[in-house]
Design a protein around this motif. Structure first.
Motif, mmCIF file in Angstrom:
data_model
loop_
_atom_site.group_PDB
_atom_site.id
_atom_site.type_symbol
_atom_site.label_atom_id
_atom_site.label_comp_id
_atom_site.label_asym_id
_atom_site.label_seq_id
_atom_site.Cartn_x
_atom_site.Cartn_y
_atom_site.Cartn_z
ATOM 1 N N PHE A 86 53.886 -67.038 29.544
ATOM 2 C CA PHE A 86 55.122 -66.452 29.678
ATOM 3 C C PHE A 86 56.258 -67.566 30.109
ATOM 4 N N GLY A 87 55.940 -68.652 30.184
ATOM 5 C CA GLY A 87 56.880 -69.704 30.493
ATOM 6 C C GLY A 87 57.017 -69.771 32.052
ATOM 7 N N GLY A 88 57.702 -71.148 32.491
ATOM 8 C CA GLY A 88 57.993 -71.529 33.600
ATOM 9 C C GLY A 88 59.292 -70.865 34.179
ATOM 10 N N LYS A 89 60.213 -70.126 33.652
ATOM 11 C CA LYS A 89 61.078 -69.584 34.133
ATOM 12 C C LYS A 89 61.140 -68.011 34.387
ATOM 13 N N VAL A 90 61.184 -67.725 35.673
ATOM 14 C CA VAL A 90 60.792 -66.434 35.903
ATOM 15 C C VAL A 90 61.950 -65.338 35.537
ATOM 16 N N ARG A 91 61.651 -64.465 34.868
ATOM 17 C CA ARG A 91 62.634 -63.379 34.396
ATOM 18 C C ARG A 91 62.127 -61.954 35.361
ATOM 19 N N HIS A 92 63.175 -61.255 35.443
ATOM 20 C CA HIS A 92 63.010 -60.042 36.334
ATOM 21 C C HIS A 92 63.486 -58.899 35.696
ATOM 22 N N ARG A 93 62.924 -57.835 35.824
ATOM 23 C CA ARG A 93 63.383 -56.366 35.282
ATOM 24 C C ARG A 93 64.489 -56.172 36.324
ATOM 25 N N SER A 94 65.758 -55.438 35.881
ATOM 26 C CA SER A 94 66.735 -55.099 36.681
ATOM 27 C C SER A 94 66.264 -53.903 37.653
ATOM 28 N N ILE A 95 66.904 -53.725 38.733
ATOM 29 C CA ILE A 95 66.747 -52.543 39.818
ATOM 30 C C ILE A 95 66.824 -51.067 38.907
ATOM 31 N N ASP A 96 67.904 -51.282 38.042
ATOM 32 C CA ASP A 96 68.282 -50.063 37.376
ATOM 33 C C ASP A 96 67.117 -49.572 36.281
ATOM 34 N N SER A 97 66.461 -50.637 35.626
ATOM 35 C CA SER A 97 65.348 -50.635 34.864
ATOM 36 C C SER A 97 64.072 -50.038 35.629
ATOM 37 N N ILE A 98 63.849 -50.738 36.782
ATOM 38 C CA ILE A 98 62.711 -50.479 37.494
ATOM 39 C C ILE A 98 62.871 -48.938 37.997
ATOM 40 N N VAL A 99 64.035 -48.568 38.285
ATOM 41 C CA VAL A 99 64.164 -47.061 39.034
ATOM 42 C C VAL A 99 63.981 -45.946 37.663
ATOM 43 N N ALA A 100 64.426 -46.370 36.484
ATOM 44 C CA ALA A 100 64.142 -45.568 35.484
ATOM 45 C C ALA A 100 62.781 -45.283 35.076
ATOM 46 N N CYS A 101 61.861 -46.539 35.363
ATOM 47 C CA CYS A 101 60.679 -46.435 35.156
ATOM 48 C C CYS A 101 59.928 -45.665 36.430
ATOM 49 N N ALA A 102 60.174 -46.070 37.416
ATOM 50 C CA ALA A 102 59.781 -45.405 38.699
ATOM 51 C C ALA A 102 59.800 -43.719 38.704
ATOM 52 N N LYS A 103 60.780 -43.321 37.951
ATOM 53 C CA LYS A 103 61.043 -41.637 37.883
ATOM 54 C C LYS A 103 59.672 -41.036 37.340
ATOM 55 N N HIS A 104 58.892 -41.842 36.838
ATOM 56 C CA HIS A 104 57.943 -41.154 35.928
ATOM 57 C C HIS A 104 56.462 -41.385 36.847
ATOM 58 N N TYR A 105 56.549 -41.925 38.033
ATOM 59 C CA TYR A 105 55.489 -42.112 39.045
ATOM 60 C C TYR A 105 55.687 -41.440 40.135
ATOM 61 N N ASN A 106 54.491 -41.262 40.987
ATOM 62 C CA ASN A 106 54.686 -40.850 42.295
ATOM 63 C C ASN A 106 54.252 -42.175 43.109
ATOM 64 N N ASP A 107 53.168 -42.636 42.957
ATOM 65 C CA ASP A 107 52.824 -44.110 43.568
ATOM 66 C C ASP A 107 53.350 -45.021 42.852
ATOM 67 N N LEU A 108 53.949 -46.018 43.326
ATOM 68 C CA LEU A 108 54.824 -47.079 42.704
ATOM 69 C C LEU A 108 54.097 -48.517 43.091
#
Length: 368
Positions: free
Chosen positions: A164-186
């Motif tokens: 995946f390379g040496g440069k760290v990439r991050h998912r945005s908080i908005d994207s994480i929240v969109a995924c988190a809506k489908h879970y109870n335990d995060l």
């Protein structure tokens, strides 16, 4: 021509990320006519290769994941195509190309054999933007949310920076929240959860707190941060980082990688921290009421019995303090500097002491 993902529990995380990209694909537990897609790590390679070799189906076999990406030449003895590295863009394009019967040499990020048996590597693909892709399949909700990808550290045993390379990439908080809506335990995946929002070397705890505070505001969610399948690096543990975790998160354990009790070994494997960093981080965990779950490896090249004893003493100290240890024997992984190294034997003392500690439930893993 049907497209099928080879399903098993060990590739569930990969399947959860890839399945939404080919929504009409079937999930099967054995080879099927059409296009068969596999994702696997080195520990599954032997059984996967045997399954493909023994198959009598008229299939096009595609593979990806840690082992095929690290050992494409070996994998192409059994598979028709290897997706090298990230698959979000490459895999759908390869499937479309095969179904259309057009030129696979135009698909970036793959390896295959031409009609003369020569191995061809196509142009390398750029790293993906995590926000462009869903991190879950609504039918496979056990997969954790990937919040970061890549690692700036070049530990010799690890495939992550090579995949995946040496440069760290991050998912945005908005994207994480969109995924988190489908879970109870995060729960999350990252090479170092406390590096969220940073360059992977210098913590940005303001961004970590922004992420966790945002998720904490979501109703009915429990947050497990810095626990398996993720972990944290010892030098990222501080009073401030632990206060953030205890304020917003449910977990009472924290997973971290120590790897060795020898500073020479840590330097040689390019780990990027010292034994003192490990001890300091563990003391802080205990002070904040968090139980550390600490990874160790044994069998590094040229590792001496004395250096294994250093790890052993640190392990005994951790367990005496109330921590837990996961120890395992070094597996040379393809695509890493340790791919072909000769591992060191495990001393009788190390095996004996850890065996007794395992019987008491203080240590897990395999060190044979």
């Amino acid at each position: 021509m049907e497209t099928c993902f080879r399903w098993n529990k060990k590739n569930a995380y990969s399947l959860a990320a890839l399945a939404p990209l080919i929504p009409d694909a079937l999930r099967v537990k054995s080879p099927h006519e059409g296009i068969m897609i596999y994702s696997f790590a080195s520990r599954q390679a032997e059984s996967v290769f045997k399954e493909v070799a023994d198959s009598s189906t008229n299939s096009i076999f595609i593979s990806g994941g840690p082992h095929p990406s690290g050992a494409p030449e070996e994998t192409l003895q059994y598979f028709d195509y290897v997706v090298v590295g990230e698959g979000e863009e490459t895999l759908p394009e390869l499937v479309r190309t095969l179904k259309a019967g057009t030129d696979v040499s135009k698909v970036r990020g793959i390896a295959y054999r031409d009609k003369d048996g020569n191995i061809i590597f196509t142009e390398k693909r750029e790293a993906v933007n995590l926000d462009d892709y869903p991190c879950f399949d609504p039918n496979i909700l056990m997969a954790p949310i990937e919040i970061s990808r890549g690692c700036p550290f070049r530990c010799k045993y690890c495939q992550t920076p090579r995949l995946f390379g040496g440069k760290v990439r991050h998912r945005s908080i908005d994207s994480i929240v969109a995924c988190a809506k489908h879970y109870n335990d995060l729960r999350f995946t990252s090479s170092n959860a406390l590096a969220y929002g940073s360059d992977g070397i210098h913590p940005r705890l303001d961004k970590v707190e922004k992420l966790l505070s945002t998720l904490h505001q979501m109703e009915g969610k429990t947050i497990y941060f810095g626990t398996f399948p993720s972990e944290v690096r010892p030098e990222f543990i501080s009073n401030e980082s632990l206060e953030i975790i205890t304020k917003y998160c449910t977990n009472t354990k924290l997973s971290l990688g120590a790897q060795s009790g020898s500073d020479r070994i840590l330097r040689d494997i390019l780990r990027g921290h010292t034994v003192d960093d490990v001890v300091r981080s563990l003391e802080l965990c205990f002070e904040h009421g968090l139980t550390p779950v600490v990874d160790f490896m044994v069998g590094f090249p040229d590792e001496t019995e004395e250096e294994q004893d250093m790890s052993l003493e640190l392990i005994k100290w951790i367990c005496k303090k109330g921590g837990h240890v996961h120890s395992h024997y070094l597996t040379p992984l393809p695509g890493t500097p340790y791919a072909d190294v000769k591992t060191a034997p495990v001393s009788k003392r190390f095996r004996k002491v850890l065996g007794k500690m395992a019987l008491k439930g203080k240590v897990t893993g395999s060190w044979e």
